[in-house]
Design a protein around this motif. Structure first.
Motif, PDB file in Angstrom:
ATOM      1  N   GLU A 145       0.832  -1.204   0.000  1.00 27.55           N
ATOM      2  CA  GLU A 145       0.000   0.000   0.000  1.00 27.55           C
ATOM      3  C   GLU A 145       0.871   1.261   0.000  1.00 27.55           C
ATOM      4  O   GLU A 145       0.608   2.211  -0.747  1.00 27.55           O
ATOM      5  N   PHE A 146       1.899   1.263   0.828  1.00 24.84           N
ATOM      6  CA  PHE A 146       2.812   2.416   0.851  1.00 24.84           C
ATOM      7  C   PHE A 146       3.549   2.537  -0.481  1.00 24.84           C
ATOM      8  O   PHE A 146       3.710   3.637  -1.018  1.00 24.84           O
ATOM      9  N   ARG A 147       3.988   1.395  -1.012  1.00 25.64           N
ATOM     10  CA  ARG A 147       4.729   1.414  -2.268  1.00 25.64           C
ATOM     11  C   ARG A 147       3.858   1.923  -3.406  1.00 25.64           C
ATOM     12  O   ARG A 147       4.301   2.726  -4.243  1.00 25.64           O
ATOM     13  N   SER A 152       7.624   6.017   1.271  1.00 21.07           N
ATOM     14  CA  SER A 152       8.548   5.135   1.978  1.00 21.07           C
ATOM     15  C   SER A 152       8.112   4.989   3.436  1.00 21.07           C
ATOM     16  O   SER A 152       7.826   5.981   4.108  1.00 21.07           O
ATOM     17  N   ALA A 153       8.067   3.744   3.908  1.00 20.56           N
ATOM     18  CA  ALA A 153       7.757   3.453   5.314  1.00 20.56           C
ATOM     19  C   ALA A 153       8.737   2.405   5.808  1.00 20.56           C
ATOM     20  O   ALA A 153       9.039   1.448   5.095  1.00 20.56           O
ATOM     21  N   THR A 154       9.250   2.589   7.007  1.00 17.86           N
ATOM     22  CA  THR A 154      10.228   1.646   7.540  1.00 17.86           C
ATOM     23  C   THR A 154       9.540   0.318   7.863  1.00 17.86           C
ATOM     24  O   THR A 154       8.321   0.274   8.091  1.00 17.86           O
ATOM     25  N   VAL A 176      -3.120   3.633   6.074  1.00 12.37           N
ATOM     26  CA  VAL A 176      -2.020   4.001   5.169  1.00 12.37           C
ATOM     27  C   VAL A 176      -2.377   5.284   4.425  1.00 12.37           C
ATOM     28  O   VAL A 176      -1.548   6.204   4.302  1.00 12.37           O
ATOM     29  N   THR A 177      -3.599   5.362   3.936  1.00 10.62           N
ATOM     30  CA  THR A 177      -4.044   6.556   3.200  1.00 10.62           C
ATOM     31  C   THR A 177      -3.936   7.803   4.072  1.00 10.62           C
ATOM     32  O   THR A 177      -3.481   8.865   3.615  1.00 10.62           O
ATOM     33  N   GLN A 178      -4.343   7.681   5.334  1.00  3.34           N
ATOM     34  CA  GLN A 178      -4.273   8.832   6.238  1.00  3.34           C
ATOM     35  C   GLN A 178      -2.833   9.253   6.480  1.00  3.34           C
ATOM     36  O   GLN A 178      -2.506  10.446   6.446  1.00  3.34           O
ATOM     37  N   VAL A 183       1.516  12.979   6.491  1.00  9.62           N
ATOM     38  CA  VAL A 183       2.928  12.970   6.913  1.00  9.62           C
ATOM     39  C   VAL A 183       3.844  13.129   5.711  1.00  9.62           C
ATOM     40  O   VAL A 183       3.672  12.457   4.690  1.00  9.62           O
ATOM     41  N   GLU A 184       4.816  14.000   5.843  1.00  9.72           N
ATOM     42  CA  GLU A 184       5.822  14.174   4.797  1.00  9.72           C
ATOM     43  C   GLU A 184       7.048  13.326   5.114  1.00  9.72           C
ATOM     44  O   GLU A 184       7.352  13.062   6.270  1.00  9.72           O
ATOM     45  N   GLY A 185       7.739  12.897   4.069  1.00 11.67           N
ATOM     46  CA  GLY A 185       8.962  12.127   4.271  1.00 11.67           C
ATOM     47  C   GLY A 185       8.681  10.686   4.650  1.00 11.67           C
ATOM     48  O   GLY A 185       7.556  10.189   4.551  1.00 11.67           O
ATOM     49  N   THR A 186       9.720  10.004   5.102  1.00 12.81           N
ATOM     50  CA  THR A 186       9.606   8.590   5.474  1.00 12.81           C
ATOM     51  C   THR A 186       8.723   8.427   6.709  1.00 12.81           C
ATOM     52  O   THR A 186       8.855   9.151   7.689  1.00 12.81           O
TER      53      THR A 186
END
Length: 329
Positions: A145-147, A152-154, A176-178, A183-186
């Motif tokens: 979902e992030f991809r 990018s999510a750790t 994930v959508t929220q 949120v900006e960045g990783t």
């Protein structure tokens, strides 16, 4: 995530979506409808259940239109169609109409297998939508979902989200959508914690983490919160068992890099690092004591005791004490 076959054209004459994961089935339908409307904004979409598709109905729906409009005909729970309607669908599969896309949603399995086999034999585009029962599958879903969102999510953030939200794919996708929107960045574990701290505190895995870290008061607080918010006791004993077993596995493993140990023990590398931090106060005897406590709690919550909550509290206290056994030696 839904898996597709090589013929990945949403406007293929027939799309067969197979599985029981409602979110993925709905996405398979939306993908076809979106592709059709991108080609013809006036596309006529018919979304039908088995009771709405009587013998002869399909023939009416796929008959040529005076205005040559594109149509999408969606048939849900195709495994429940009547025998006569199945004959109609099979006949259509042998000669699908132009400008019409038929989408069959089938649960898979033995029921209605004849229709499933016929659609496959006819060369239908197939989208697999299996029920995601394993934590690893849900973790892979979140990562994808992030991809797909281009973010990018750790690994720790993805795991924390699964731990906090649970097994509902719609809620995971919404979370994930929220996060992507806000949120900006990783996106890391701290961000997930800020957004879903109430859910995370009620997570069975949070109870287990606090217990194996020897943090008795915090573990008990998380346990009581979990029970008050409806977390099933069996999920809590399962999480406790996984936490203690991870300690035992890593403590008996040969030293090495996280990646090597991950392959050997069947854990993701990031979890190796977390368990290494958690196992500092443990001894082999402590692991044995904790495993017995988990077994007793499991029996207690499955009918072997009068008070499941007391059984869980007793296990949490015993595990937390075992986590500090080296310091008392």
């Amino acid at each position: 995530m839904a898996r597709k076959n090589a013929s990945d054209d949403p406007l293929a004459p027939v799309t067969l979506a197979v599985g029981q994961e409602e979110l993925l089935l709905d996405r398979a339908v939306r993908e076809v409808v979106a592709a059709a409307k991108a080609t013809d904004a006036d596309t006529d979409v018919r979304d039908l259940t088995p009771d709405q598709l009587q013998p002869g109905t399909l023939a009416e729906l796929v008959s040529p239109s005076l205005f040559a409009e594109r149509k999408v005909v969606v048939v849900r729970n195709a495994q429940d169609l009547s025998a006569d309607t199945v004959k109609d669908v099979k006949a259509y599969l042998s000669s699908p109409a132009e400008e019409i896309t038929l989408v069959l949603l089938h649960a898979g399995g033995a029921k209605g297998k004849g229709l499933l086999d016929a659609a496959r034999k006819a060369g239908a585009r197939e989208v697999a939508c299996p029920k995601m029962t394993k934590p690893a599958d849900r973790l892979a879903f979140v990562r994808n979902e992030f991809r797909t969102a281009g973010r990018s999510a750790t690994p720790e953030a993805c795991q924390a989200l699964v731990d906090a939200i649970g097994s509902d794919l719609r809620e995971l996708a919404s979370a994930v959508t929220q996060l992507v929107a806000d949120v900006e960045g990783t996106i890391d574990e701290a961000v997930v914690g800020r957004y879903y701290t109430g859910r995370a505190e009620a997570s069975s895995f949070t109870v287990a983490d606090r217990a194996v870290e020897g943090r008795t008061a915090e573990a008990l607080e998380a346990l009581r919160w979990s029970l008050s918010t409806g977390v099933a006791p069996v999920l809590l004993t399962s999480a406790l068992a996984q936490g203690v077993r991870a300690i035992g596995k890593l403590s008996s493993a040969r030293g090495g890099r996280p990646a090597d140990l991950a392959r050997e023990l069947g854990m993701p590398p990031w979890k190796i690092d977390r368990v290494r931090q958690q196992m500092r106060g443990w001894t082999p005897d402590g692991v044995s004591v904790a495993l017995r406590a988990v077994a007793e709690a499991d029996a207690g919550v499955k009918g072997g005791g009068d008070d499941p909550e007391y059984a869980l509290e007793k296990a949490v206290v015993t595990i937390a004490r075992a986590a500090r056994s080296r310091g008392r030696a």
